[in-house]
Design an enzyme around this catalytic site. Sequence first.
Site, PDB file in Angstrom:
ATOM      1  N   SER A 166      -2.622   0.416  -4.154  1.00  0.00           N
ATOM      2  CA  SER A 166      -3.179   1.602  -3.677  1.00  0.00           C
ATOM      3  C   SER A 166      -4.423   2.168  -4.134  1.00  0.00           C
ATOM      4  CB  SER A 166      -2.265   2.732  -3.590  1.00  0.00           C
ATOM      5  OG  SER A 166      -2.736   4.013  -3.232  1.00  0.00           O
ATOM      6  N   ALA A 167      -5.424   2.712  -3.117  1.00  0.00           N
ATOM      7  CA  ALA A 167      -6.732   3.027  -3.680  1.00  0.00           C
ATOM      8  C   ALA A 167      -6.584   4.682  -4.354  1.00  0.00           C
ATOM      9  CB  ALA A 167      -7.610   3.147  -2.349  1.00  0.00           C
ATOM     10  N   ASP A 219       0.956  -1.084  -0.146  1.00  0.00           N
ATOM     11  CA  ASP A 219      -0.029   0.095   0.153  1.00  0.00           C
ATOM     12  C   ASP A 219       0.986   1.144  -0.059  1.00  0.00           C
ATOM     13  OD1 ASP A 219      -2.499   1.633   0.615  1.00  0.00           O
ATOM     14  OD2 ASP A 219      -1.767   1.882   2.516  1.00  0.00           O
ATOM     15  N   LEU A 220       0.342   2.357  -0.329  1.00  0.00           N
ATOM     16  CA  LEU A 220       1.424   3.591  -0.662  1.00  0.00           C
ATOM     17  C   LEU A 220       1.287   4.642   0.758  1.00  0.00           C
ATOM     18  CD1 LEU A 220       3.328   5.118  -2.198  1.00  0.00           C
ATOM     19  CD2 LEU A 220       1.362   6.260  -3.434  1.00  0.00           C
ATOM     20  N   ASP A 221       0.026   4.992   0.711  1.00  0.00           N
ATOM     21  CA  ASP A 221      -0.294   5.945   1.976  1.00  0.00           C
ATOM     22  C   ASP A 221      -0.140   5.109   3.365  1.00  0.00           C
ATOM     23  OD1 ASP A 221      -0.946   8.262   0.352  1.00  0.00           O
ATOM     24  OD2 ASP A 221      -2.921   7.300  -0.268  1.00  0.00           O
ATOM     25  N   LYS A 255     -11.036  -1.198  -1.649  1.00  0.00           N
ATOM     26  CA  LYS A 255     -10.770  -1.879  -0.615  1.00  0.00           C
ATOM     27  C   LYS A 255     -11.876  -1.806   0.404  1.00  0.00           C
ATOM     28  CE  LYS A 255      -5.749  -0.855  -0.938  1.00  0.00           C
ATOM     29  NZ  LYS A 255      -4.582  -0.120  -0.423  1.00  0.00           N
ATOM     30  N   GLU A 266       0.206  -3.236   4.649  1.00  0.00           N
ATOM     31  CA  GLU A 266      -0.981  -2.413   4.667  1.00  0.00           C
ATOM     32  C   GLU A 266      -1.171  -1.799   6.032  1.00  0.00           C
ATOM     33  OE1 GLU A 266      -3.906  -1.306   1.712  1.00  0.00           O
ATOM     34  OE2 GLU A 266      -3.707  -0.686   3.921  1.00  0.00           O
ATOM     35  N   ASP A 267      -1.473  -0.728   6.146  1.00  0.00           N
ATOM     36  CA  ASP A 267      -1.707   0.168   7.414  1.00  0.00           C
ATOM     37  C   ASP A 267      -3.012   0.368   7.669  1.00  0.00           C
ATOM     38  OD1 ASP A 267      -2.123   2.324   5.344  1.00  0.00           O
ATOM     39  OD2 ASP A 267      -1.954   3.630   6.939  1.00  0.00           O
ATOM     40  N   LYS A 282      -8.578   6.363   6.367  1.00  0.00           N
ATOM     41  CA  LYS A 282      -7.418   5.792   5.800  1.00  0.00           C
ATOM     42  C   LYS A 282      -7.952   4.349   4.895  1.00  0.00           C
ATOM     43  CE  LYS A 282      -4.078   6.582   9.158  1.00  0.00           C
ATOM     44  NZ  LYS A 282      -2.984   6.405  10.209  1.00  0.00           N
ATOM     45  N   THR A 296       1.040  10.499   3.842  1.00  0.00           N
ATOM     46  CA  THR A 296       0.345  11.401   3.335  1.00  0.00           C
ATOM     47  C   THR A 296      -0.873  11.648   3.990  1.00  0.00           C
ATOM     48  OG1 THR A 296      -0.267   9.614   1.715  1.00  0.00           O
ATOM     49  CG2 THR A 296       1.259  11.128   0.629  1.00  0.00           C
TER      50      THR A 296
HETATM   51  C1  G6P Z   1      -5.531   5.967   0.096  1.00  0.00           C
HETATM   52  C2  G6P Z   1      -5.450   6.845   1.564  1.00  0.00           C
HETATM   53  C3  G6P Z   1      -7.011   7.694   1.678  1.00  0.00           C
HETATM   54  C4  G6P Z   1      -7.687   8.161   0.238  1.00  0.00           C
HETATM   55  C5  G6P Z   1      -7.328   7.269  -0.862  1.00  0.00           C
HETATM   56  C6  G6P Z   1      -7.709   7.737  -2.261  1.00  0.00           C
HETATM   57  O1  G6P Z   1      -6.323   4.705   0.325  1.00  0.00           O
HETATM   58  O2  G6P Z   1      -5.216   5.964   2.571  1.00  0.00           O
HETATM   59  O3  G6P Z   1      -7.055   8.332   2.832  1.00  0.00           O
HETATM   60  O4  G6P Z   1      -8.958   8.524   0.592  1.00  0.00           O
HETATM   61  O5  G6P Z   1      -6.140   6.717  -1.066  1.00  0.00           O
HETATM   62  O6  G6P Z   1      -6.873   8.712  -2.546  1.00  0.00           O
HETATM   63  P1  G6P Z   1      -6.915   9.886  -3.480  1.00  0.00           P
HETATM   64  O7  G6P Z   1      -5.605  10.527  -3.664  1.00  0.00           O
HETATM   65  O8  G6P Z   1      -7.466   9.044  -4.692  1.00  0.00           O
HETATM   66  O9  G6P Z   1      -7.965  10.918  -3.176  1.00  0.00           O
HETATM   67 MG    MG Z   2      -2.695   3.236   3.559  1.00  0.00          MG
END
Ligand code: G6P
Ligand code: MG
Length: 221
Positions: A114-115, A9-11, A145, A169-170, A45, A17
Amino acid sequence: MQTSACIFDLDGVIVDTARFHFMAWKKLTDQLGIHFTEEDNERLKGVSRMASLEIILGIGNIKPDDCRKLEYAKLKNDWYIDYINKMTPDEILPGSLDFIYELRNANIRVAIGSASKNTPLILARVGILELFDAVADGNIISSAKPDPEVFLKAAEMVGIKPSDCVVFEDAIAGVKAALNAGMVCIGVGSSEVLTEAHYIIPGLKEMNLIKLRTIEKDIRS
Ligand code: G6P
Ligand code: MG
């Protein structure tokens, strides 16, 4: 059986972020007169942008029409992009790069799952876009997710079957997504929150290849 791919996962795993998401949502909620706290931000998150907006509107008990919702999401994202455009490689979380290089040297595929639709921009800003064999993100998936789609897509892109993948994943929704994909899941964060993960570490600084081999042996035996 050994891991053939690690999907990150990224964030919250490779970069922090969450604070930029919070600052951008906070600007919106201040404008809308919604009381939005850092605690509320925890609930966002791993949750997609529009689903995050729905949670926030729910907190404020505000029910705008769909057109207005898109306007709010765009406003938030424009502010968020202003923040991430200022990111530098210094913001990569400790231990991430060492671990990823170690995996690459061992011929283990590395991918992002990542989402976030801003994934390519973030990876480019912190200078690691080229480091990954595949990037599966919010731009190419239709189900967020805890649906496993993003991780299954990442596995498919690197040509590795799901049962040979390990996810880092966090977020609770992300841990569920990894398990739904039939993958091993290592939670990055608090053991009180990520209770469903197979194993939990505070951060990637705590991970290396030998440890990964030991963990997967325990889980898969
Ligand atoms: C990640 C973050 C979420 C965020 C989602 C969508 O999963 O943990 O907090 O809402 O990405 O991010 P975006 O950059 O597409 O708004
Ligand atoms: Mg995350």
